[in-house]
Design a protein around this motif. Structure first.
Motif, short mmCIF file in Angstrom:
data_model
loop_
_atom_site.label_atom_id
_atom_site.label_comp_id
_atom_site.label_asym_id
_atom_site.label_seq_id
_atom_site.Cartn_x
_atom_site.Cartn_y
_atom_site.Cartn_z
N ASP A 1 0.53 -7.52 -0.66
CA ASP A 1 0.11 -7.55 0.75
C ASP A 1 0.01 -6.11 1.28
O ASP A 1 -0.99 -5.73 1.89
N THR B 1 -2.80 -3.90 -0.80
CA THR B 1 -4.22 -4.23 -0.61
C THR B 1 -4.65 -3.94 0.83
O THR B 1 -5.84 -3.91 1.13
N LYS B 2 -3.67 -3.73 1.73
CA LYS B 2 -4.02 -3.47 3.12
C LYS B 2 -3.79 -2.02 3.53
O LYS B 2 -4.22 -1.60 4.61
N ARG C 1 -6.45 0.37 4.86
CA ARG C 1 -7.28 -0.10 5.98
C ARG C 1 -6.56 0.16 7.30
O ARG C 1 -5.69 -0.63 7.71
N LEU D 1 -5.43 -2.34 9.93
CA LEU D 1 -4.33 -3.26 9.70
C LEU D 1 -2.98 -2.56 9.89
O LEU D 1 -2.06 -2.70 9.09
N THR E 1 -6.93 -10.70 11.67
CA THR E 1 -6.31 -10.56 10.34
C THR E 1 -4.82 -10.28 10.50
O THR E 1 -4.42 -9.49 11.35
N PRO F 1 0.22 -6.40 7.58
CA PRO F 1 1.26 -6.49 6.53
C PRO F 1 2.61 -6.81 7.18
O PRO F 1 2.89 -6.36 8.29
#
Ligand SMILES: Nc1nc2c(ncn2[C@@H]2O[C@H](COP(=O)(O)OP(=O)(O)OP(=O)(O)O)[C@@H](O)[C@H]2O)c(=O)[nH]1
Ligand SMILES: [Mg+2]
Length: 496
Positions: A48, A51-52, A55, A58, A474, A477
Motif C-alpha cells: 500500500d 505503490t502510493k 504519488r 496521496l 482514493t 496509505p
C-alpha cells in the motif's frame, strides 16, 4: 537414497538461484513470524505504501515516509505490482486484504483485519527510482506470505522421530502445559509402541495431540513452540496420512521394527519432513536475501512469563534455520545468504510512544541469542518497535489517584475485555496498557504479588483505523509507526 535426494535438493536450489540471478536487480524479502505476528498486515501495508509513495496526491500534507530516503529525496518515481515469478504459487491477495482493512465495498463500518493465512502466496513489486546521479533504475521485490505455524517446522529438519517425541513429551509435562496435555498423554501412555500398526489408534493419538497443540495456542496461554505446524494449519493436507502421527513414549536406545506402531509413526514423521517441510524450506527460505522477523511480544507479555519464555525458545529455534552473512557471487549461487535481518516488535500502536524504546529493548533481549549468531555470521542486524498499521492515537488520561497516564485511544474489537468491561466493536476507548518494565529481564518473572490481572499489562486488540480519502476519493496509505525506518533498513541501500 538420502545422498541422492540431498544432491537433487541442492541442484534444485542452484537452478532456482540461477533463475533469480538472470531476472535482473531483484531482492527476495522474507517476512517471517509466528502465527498472528502481523505478516499479512505488514505485507499489505508495505505494498500500500510503496505503490502510493510516488504519488503526492496521496498524502495528507506531510511526507508519510520521511526516513525512507529514496522517497524523501523524491527519487522514487513509481511503484507497481507485477506478475509473480512462480506459476505454481497463488498470488498474495493484496487487494482483498486492503479492502478488508478499509471496509469491504466502501463500508468503513465493516472494516476488519485480514483473515489468518492458511496457504502460501506470493507477490512481486517493481520500484522505479532515480539514482543520486540521475540514472533511472528498477528494483524488483518478491515477497512471500505463509501461515506462521509452518515456520515452527524448520527446526524439525534436524530431528529424528525419537528426539522429537522425547522433546515434545518433556515440554508437555511442564507445569504450564501439563493440564492441556493430560488427555493426550494419558492416551499414548497406555500404548505399547511395539504393538502392530493400527490406523485407528494412530488417528486418535494424532487428534488428541492436535487438540493439545490448539489449546496451547489460545490467547490466555499464547505458547509459541508447537510443531508440527500443519497440525494447526493443514492447508490442503487436512486429514492426510502425512498428518496422522503423534509422539509416543519410546524407550531410549530401542530400534522399533518397521511394522510396529512406533515404526509407522516414524515413517510418517519422516514423510512429513521430506514432502512438506523440505519443499517449503527449499522453495522459500533458502532463496531469501533479506529478512524481517516480526514478533508479537505484546501478546506473549499479556499471557505471562511462561509464554514469554516459550516465545524466546521458538525464536532461537527458528533463526538457526537462516543462512546469514555476506557471500560472493559463487557462494551466493550455491547458498545465498541473508545479509540483513530486521527484528521488529509489531503492534507498537498498542503503546504510547514513550514505551516504544522499552518494547525495542525487550525484543532485543528476547532475540539476543539469535542476534549474536547472525552477527557472528556477518549479517547486519537492527531491532525496532513498529506498527505496520496504526490503529490508535495518543492521549493523556488521569489514573485512579489523579496522576496523568500516557494512554492510547482506539476502537477495541468486539468482545475485547478489560477488567470485566466488554467492548462492542464501535465505541472508542482510552486505554492505559501499563508500563513495560525498564529492565527487560523482568519479563521472564511472574506478575508481582497483589496484582489482580493475569499479568501486569493489558493490551486489547483494536479495529483497523478509519480510512481517509483524498478529494478524488482514493484511500490514502494507512497510518503507521516507523514503517519507513523498516523500509530504509531493508531496501534503502538497493535504491541508491
Ligand atoms: N494494532 C495493530 N494490530 C495489528 C497490526 N498488525 C497485525 N495486527 C493484529 O494482529 C493480527 C494478526 O495479524 P496478521 O498480519 O494476520 O498476522 P500473520 O502473521 O499473517 O498471522 P498468520 O497468517 O496467522 O500466520 C491482526 O488480525 C491484527 O489484530 C498492526 O500493525 N497494528
Ligand atoms: Mg497471515
Amino acid at each position: 537414497m538420502s545422498f541422492l535426494s540431498d544432491l537433487l535438493f541442492e541442484a534444485q536450489i542452484i537452478a532456482q538461484n540461477l533463475g533469480d540471478m538472470v531476472a535482473g536487480p531483484h531482492l527476495r524479502l522474507g517476512v517471517t513470524g509466528l502465527s498472528r505476528a502481523g505478516k499479512t498486515v505488514f505485507i499489505t501495508a508495505l505494498i500500500d505504501q510503496l505503490t502510493k509513495a510516488a504519488r503526492p496526491s496521496l498524502r495528507r500534507g506531510k511526507n508519510p515516509l520521511p526516513v525512507f530516503r529514496v522517497q524523501a529525496e523524491g527519487r522514487l518515481t513509481r511503484g507497481e505490482l507485477e506478475p509473480q515469478p512462480d506459476d505454481a504459487v497463488p498470488r498474495f491477495s493484496y487487494e482483498k486484504h486492503l479492502e478488508a482493512l478499509h471496509g469491504p465495498k466502501g463500508d468503513t463500518g465493516t472494516r476488519h483485519w485480514p483473515e489468518s493465512t492458511s496457504q502460501i502466496s506470493e507477490l512481486r513489486l517493481r520500484l522505479e527510482f532515480e539514482r543520486p546521479n540521475g540514472q533511472q533504475k528498477t528494483l524488483t521485490i518478491d515477497i512471500v506470505d505463509y501461515p506462521g505455524e509452518w515456520l515452527l517446522d524448520l527446526p524439525l529438519l534436524d530431528k529424528s522421530y525419537a528426539e522429537w517425541s522425547r522433546e515434545t513429551l518433556e515440554a508437555s509435562a511442564s507445569p504450564a502445559r501439563a493440564t492441556l496435555a493430560e488427555e493426550w498423554r494419558h492416551f499414548i501412555g497406555q500404548l505399547d509402541p511395539k504393538m502392530g500398526m493400527a490406523e485407528e489408534t494412530a488417528r486418535e493419538a494424532a487428534e488428541l495431540f492436535t487438540t493439545y497443540l490448539k489449546g496451547c495456542r489460545a490467547d490466555i496461554y499464547a505458547f509459541s513452540v508447537l510443531p508440527p505446524g500443519r497440525f494447526l494449519m493443514p492447508g490442503d493436507l487436512a486429514g492426510s496420512p502425512a498428518l496422522t502421527f503423534s509422539p509416543l513414549m519410546l524407550e531410549e536406545g530401542i530400534a522399533y521394527p518397521a511394522h510396529s506402531l512406533a515404526g509407522m509413526m516414524e515413517r510418517r514423521f519422516e514423510a512429513y519432513k521430506t514432502h512438506i517441510v523440505r519443499p517449503f524450506f527449499r522453495d522459500h527460505f533458502v532463496r531469501l536475501d533479506r529478512q524481517i522477523v516480526l514478533v508479537d511480544a505484546l501478546s506473549a507479555l499479556n499471557a505471562g512469563a511462561a509464554a514469554v519464555r516459550d516465545l524466546e525458545a521458538a525464536l532461537s529455534d527458528i533463526l538457526v534455520a537462516f543462512r546469514v552473512g555476506h557471500g560472493n557471487l559463487l557462494t551466493n549461487l550455491l547458498r545465498p545468504k541473508i545479509d540483513k535481518i530486521l527484528f521488529a516488535a509489531t503492534k507498537a500502536d498498542h503503546l504510547h510512544h514513550t514505551s516504544h524504546d522499552r518494547l525495542e529493548a525487550i525484543l532485543r533481549y528476547l532475540t539476543n541469542r539469535a542476534i549474536s549468531r547472525a552477527e557472528a555470521g556477518g549479517a547486519t542486524i537492527d531491532v525496532i518497535a513498529m506498527a505496520a498499521v496504526r490503529a490508535t492515537r495518543e492521549a493523556m488520561v488521569s489514573g485512579e489517584d489523579g496522576t496523568a497516564l500516557e494512554a492510547v485511544i482506539g476502537t477495541p474489537l468486539a468482545g475485547e475485555n478489560i477488567d470485566g468491561e466488554i467492548f462492542d466493536g464501535y465505541e472508542e476507548a482510552a486505554i492505559f496498557p501499563g508500563d513495560l518494565p525498564k529492565d527487560p529481564k523482568l519479563i521472564f518473572q511472574p506478575p508481582q504479588p497483589g496484582s489482580t490481572a493475569a499479568s501486569d499489562y493489558r493490551f486489547v486488540r483494536f479495529r483497523p483505523p478509519l480510512p481517509v480519502r483524498n478529494p478524488e476519493g482514493t484511500v490514502l496509505p494507512l497510518p503507521h509507526i516507523r514503517l519507513d525506518r523498516a523500509f530504509e533498513f531493508l531496501l534503502g541501500d538497493r535504491l541508491n
